[in-house]
Write a protein that holds these residues in place. Structure first.
Motif, PDB file in Angstrom:
ATOM      1  N   THR A  75      70.378  75.801 228.087  1.00  0.00           N
ATOM      2  CA  THR A  75      69.242  75.423 228.930  1.00  0.00           C
ATOM      3  C   THR A  75      68.088  74.832 228.124  1.00  0.00           C
ATOM      4  O   THR A  75      67.904  75.134 226.944  1.00  0.00           O
ATOM      5  CB  THR A  75      68.699  76.636 229.708  1.00  0.00           C
ATOM      6  N   VAL A  76      67.324  74.001 228.813  1.00  0.00           N
ATOM      7  CA  VAL A  76      66.034  73.511 228.332  1.00  0.00           C
ATOM      8  C   VAL A  76      65.061  73.576 229.501  1.00  0.00           C
ATOM      9  O   VAL A  76      65.409  73.199 230.625  1.00  0.00           O
ATOM     10  CB  VAL A  76      66.120  72.062 227.813  1.00  0.00           C
ATOM     11  N   ARG A  77      63.858  74.072 229.240  1.00  0.00           N
ATOM     12  CA  ARG A  77      62.789  74.021 230.228  1.00  0.00           C
ATOM     13  C   ARG A  77      61.712  73.073 229.701  1.00  0.00           C
ATOM     14  O   ARG A  77      61.200  73.246 228.585  1.00  0.00           O
ATOM     15  CB  ARG A  77      62.191  75.394 230.490  1.00  0.00           C
ATOM     16  N   CYS A  78      61.374  72.076 230.483  1.00  0.00           N
ATOM     17  CA  CYS A  78      60.338  71.117 230.077  1.00  0.00           C
ATOM     18  C   CYS A  78      59.714  70.542 231.342  1.00  0.00           C
ATOM     19  O   CYS A  78      60.252  70.705 232.434  1.00  0.00           O
ATOM     20  CB  CYS A  78      60.923  70.002 229.208  1.00  0.00           C
ATOM     21  N   PHE A  79      58.591  69.870 231.195  1.00  0.00           N
ATOM     22  CA  PHE A  79      57.955  69.259 232.364  1.00  0.00           C
ATOM     23  C   PHE A  79      57.422  67.891 231.975  1.00  0.00           C
ATOM     24  O   PHE A  79      56.454  67.779 231.210  1.00  0.00           O
ATOM     25  CB  PHE A  79      56.827  70.135 232.908  1.00  0.00           C
ATOM     26  N   GLU A  80      58.125  66.864 232.458  1.00  0.00           N
ATOM     27  CA  GLU A  80      57.726  65.471 232.251  1.00  0.00           C
ATOM     28  C   GLU A  80      57.636  65.095 230.779  1.00  0.00           C
ATOM     29  O   GLU A  80      56.929  64.156 230.412  1.00  0.00           O
ATOM     30  CB  GLU A  80      56.424  65.173 232.994  1.00  0.00           C
ATOM     31  N   PRO A  83      61.384  65.750 224.519  1.00  0.00           N
ATOM     32  CA  PRO A  83      61.857  65.851 223.131  1.00  0.00           C
ATOM     33  C   PRO A  83      62.930  66.912 222.919  1.00  0.00           C
ATOM     34  O   PRO A  83      63.883  66.697 222.154  1.00  0.00           O
ATOM     35  CB  PRO A  83      60.584  66.190 222.346  1.00  0.00           C
ATOM     36  N   MET A  84      62.824  68.058 223.587  1.00  0.00           N
ATOM     37  CA  MET A  84      63.825  69.102 223.397  1.00  0.00           C
ATOM     38  C   MET A  84      65.176  68.701 223.983  1.00  0.00           C
ATOM     39  O   MET A  84      66.235  69.083 223.460  1.00  0.00           O
ATOM     40  CB  MET A  84      63.356  70.413 224.014  1.00  0.00           C
ATOM     41  N   VAL A  85      65.163  67.924 225.058  1.00  0.00           N
ATOM     42  CA  VAL A  85      66.419  67.446 225.641  1.00  0.00           C
ATOM     43  C   VAL A  85      67.159  66.580 224.632  1.00  0.00           C
ATOM     44  O   VAL A  85      68.363  66.745 224.405  1.00  0.00           O
ATOM     45  CB  VAL A  85      66.155  66.652 226.936  1.00  0.00           C
ATOM     46  N   LEU A 157      57.080  61.674 229.064  1.00  0.00           N
ATOM     47  CA  LEU A 157      56.124  61.816 227.972  1.00  0.00           C
ATOM     48  C   LEU A 157      56.802  62.476 226.774  1.00  0.00           C
ATOM     49  O   LEU A 157      57.932  62.961 226.869  1.00  0.00           O
ATOM     50  CB  LEU A 157      54.940  62.672 228.435  1.00  0.00           C
ATOM     51  N   LYS A 158      56.104  62.500 225.660  1.00  0.00           N
ATOM     52  CA  LYS A 158      56.579  63.212 224.463  1.00  0.00           C
ATOM     53  C   LYS A 158      55.502  64.191 223.993  1.00  0.00           C
ATOM     54  O   LYS A 158      55.417  64.531 222.832  1.00  0.00           O
ATOM     55  CB  LYS A 158      56.883  62.216 223.333  1.00  0.00           C
ATOM     56  N   SER A 159      54.723  64.682 224.941  1.00  0.00           N
ATOM     57  CA  SER A 159      53.518  65.433 224.602  1.00  0.00           C
ATOM     58  C   SER A 159      53.772  66.892 224.248  1.00  0.00           C
ATOM     59  O   SER A 159      52.960  67.513 223.576  1.00  0.00           O
ATOM     60  CB  SER A 159      52.517  65.362 225.764  1.00  0.00           C
ATOM     61  N   HIS A 160      54.879  67.454 224.714  1.00  0.00           N
ATOM     62  CA  HIS A 160      55.188  68.830 224.321  1.00  0.00           C
ATOM     63  C   HIS A 160      56.692  68.971 224.154  1.00  0.00           C
ATOM     64  O   HIS A 160      57.479  68.239 224.772  1.00  0.00           O
ATOM     65  CB  HIS A 160      54.648  69.843 225.326  1.00  0.00           C
ATOM     66  N   ILE A 161      57.096  69.913 223.318  1.00  0.00           N
ATOM     67  CA  ILE A 161      58.496  70.028 222.930  1.00  0.00           C
ATOM     68  C   ILE A 161      59.365  70.575 224.047  1.00  0.00           C
ATOM     69  O   ILE A 161      60.448  70.070 224.332  1.00  0.00           O
ATOM     70  CB  ILE A 161      58.635  70.927 221.673  1.00  0.00           C
ATOM     71  N   GLY A 162      58.937  71.629 224.704  1.00  0.00           N
ATOM     72  CA  GLY A 162      59.762  72.305 225.688  1.00  0.00           C
ATOM     73  C   GLY A 162      60.411  73.545 225.099  1.00  0.00           C
ATOM     74  O   GLY A 162      60.295  73.824 223.902  1.00  0.00           O
ATOM     75  N   GLU A 163      61.114  74.300 225.928  1.00  0.00           N
ATOM     76  CA  GLU A 163      61.761  75.541 225.508  1.00  0.00           C
ATOM     77  C   GLU A 163      63.273  75.413 225.624  1.00  0.00           C
ATOM     78  O   GLU A 163      63.786  74.763 226.529  1.00  0.00           O
ATOM     79  CB  GLU A 163      61.308  76.706 226.391  1.00  0.00           C
ATOM     80  N   ARG A 164      63.971  76.087 224.713  1.00  0.00           N
ATOM     81  CA  ARG A 164      65.435  76.074 224.721  1.00  0.00           C
ATOM     82  C   ARG A 164      65.971  77.499 224.829  1.00  0.00           C
ATOM     83  O   ARG A 164      65.391  78.440 224.299  1.00  0.00           O
ATOM     84  CB  ARG A 164      65.967  75.426 223.442  1.00  0.00           C
ATOM     85  N   GLY A 165      67.102  77.630 225.532  1.00  0.00           N
ATOM     86  CA  GLY A 165      67.789  78.916 225.570  1.00  0.00           C
ATOM     87  C   GLY A 165      67.104  79.982 226.399  1.00  0.00           C
ATOM     88  O   GLY A 165      67.211  81.174 226.088  1.00  0.00           O
ATOM     89  N   VAL A 166      66.395  79.568 227.443  1.00  0.00           N
ATOM     90  CA  VAL A 166      65.721  80.517 228.325  1.00  0.00           C
ATOM     91  C   VAL A 166      66.338  80.420 229.726  1.00  0.00           C
ATOM     92  O   VAL A 166      66.780  79.352 230.146  1.00  0.00           O
ATOM     93  CB  VAL A 166      64.206  80.244 228.404  1.00  0.00           C
ATOM     94  N   PRO A 167      66.390  81.519 230.477  1.00  0.00           N
ATOM     95  CA  PRO A 167      66.872  81.434 231.857  1.00  0.00           C
ATOM     96  C   PRO A 167      65.963  80.514 232.683  1.00  0.00           C
ATOM     97  O   PRO A 167      64.733  80.553 232.542  1.00  0.00           O
ATOM     98  CB  PRO A 167      66.783  82.880 232.353  1.00  0.00           C
TER      99      PRO A 167
END
Length: 207
Positions: A75-80, A83-85, A157-167
């Motif tokens: 999983t990846v959680r990001c919003f708009e 980069p993590m994807v 955007l590329k403004s924040h990385i995002g989270e990986r490995g979270v439900p």
């Protein structure tokens, strides 16, 4: 398949990190062969201890050449911002499925043809995006399965990385890393463990 083609594919696999399953998807004229249908899986596991869950019907559209795909969830959680994807899909997929919770945003695209190509080359079975993609015409010609809410021409955007490995939670289903997800023309289902038989490709009769 001719002997020359078999030799080429064997050489390709030995010189790259592309898995045998990915090479099969790239070369088979029937790419969904032996992949179980959701209808059969639901018939067999409607009362399964693996806790079968069905994603809200009609929520996602299908892109890429393979609407049928399945695998362990990453999983990846990001919003708009994606980069993590890109980071995750640049790493070996081992036939997993990346589930991206983009917050359901339809203001930008979280995935385009370049990142989809990374997924294909790194042996990801598929990508599910709770958000939009772009370059859909190109992605539709790729040997990959992608589900998304729709398309949008503007890149993220590329403004924040995002989270990986979270439900992550959307479509009335929780997607937990390490659980399993199955996709085909009828929709998407999730289970705590594998519910398919890799060795079975017989089509069941429907009453």
């Amino acid at each position: 398949m001719t002997m020359a083609v078999r030799h080429f594919l064997s050489s390709l696999q030995s010189k790259s990190n592309i898995s045998a399953a990915t090479i099969f998807r790239m070369t088979s004229s029937t790419p969904s062969f032996a992949i179980p249908s959701l209808a059969d899986l639901c018939d067999d596991h409607v009362s399964s201890p693996q806790r079968l869950s069905v994603v809200t019907p009609g929520l996602f559209s299908s892109y890429g050449k393979h609407p049928r795909f399945h695998g362990r969830i990453e999983t990846v959680r990001c919003f708009e911002s994606n980069p993590m994807v890109r980071t995750v899909l640049s790493s070996p997929g081992d036939d997993r499925v990346l589930v991206v919770d983009g917050g359901g945003s339809k203001r930008v695209a979280i995935l385009g043809d370049q990142i989809a190509k990374l997924a294909m080359e790194n042996s990801w079975a598929g990508v599910i995006v709770h958000g939009c993609i772009r370059d859909s015409a190109v992605i539709n010609g790729m040997d990959i399965g992608v589900k998304a809410l729709g398309t949008h021409p503007v890149k993220s955007l590329k403004s924040h990385i995002g989270e990986r490995g979270v439900p992550v939670d959307f479509g009335d289903v929780e997607f937990v890393p390490g659980h399993w997800v199955y996709s085909d023309e009828d929709g998407i289902i999730v289970s705590e463990g594998p519910i398919h038989d890799e060795g079975s490709n017989e089509k069941k009769s429907k009453l």
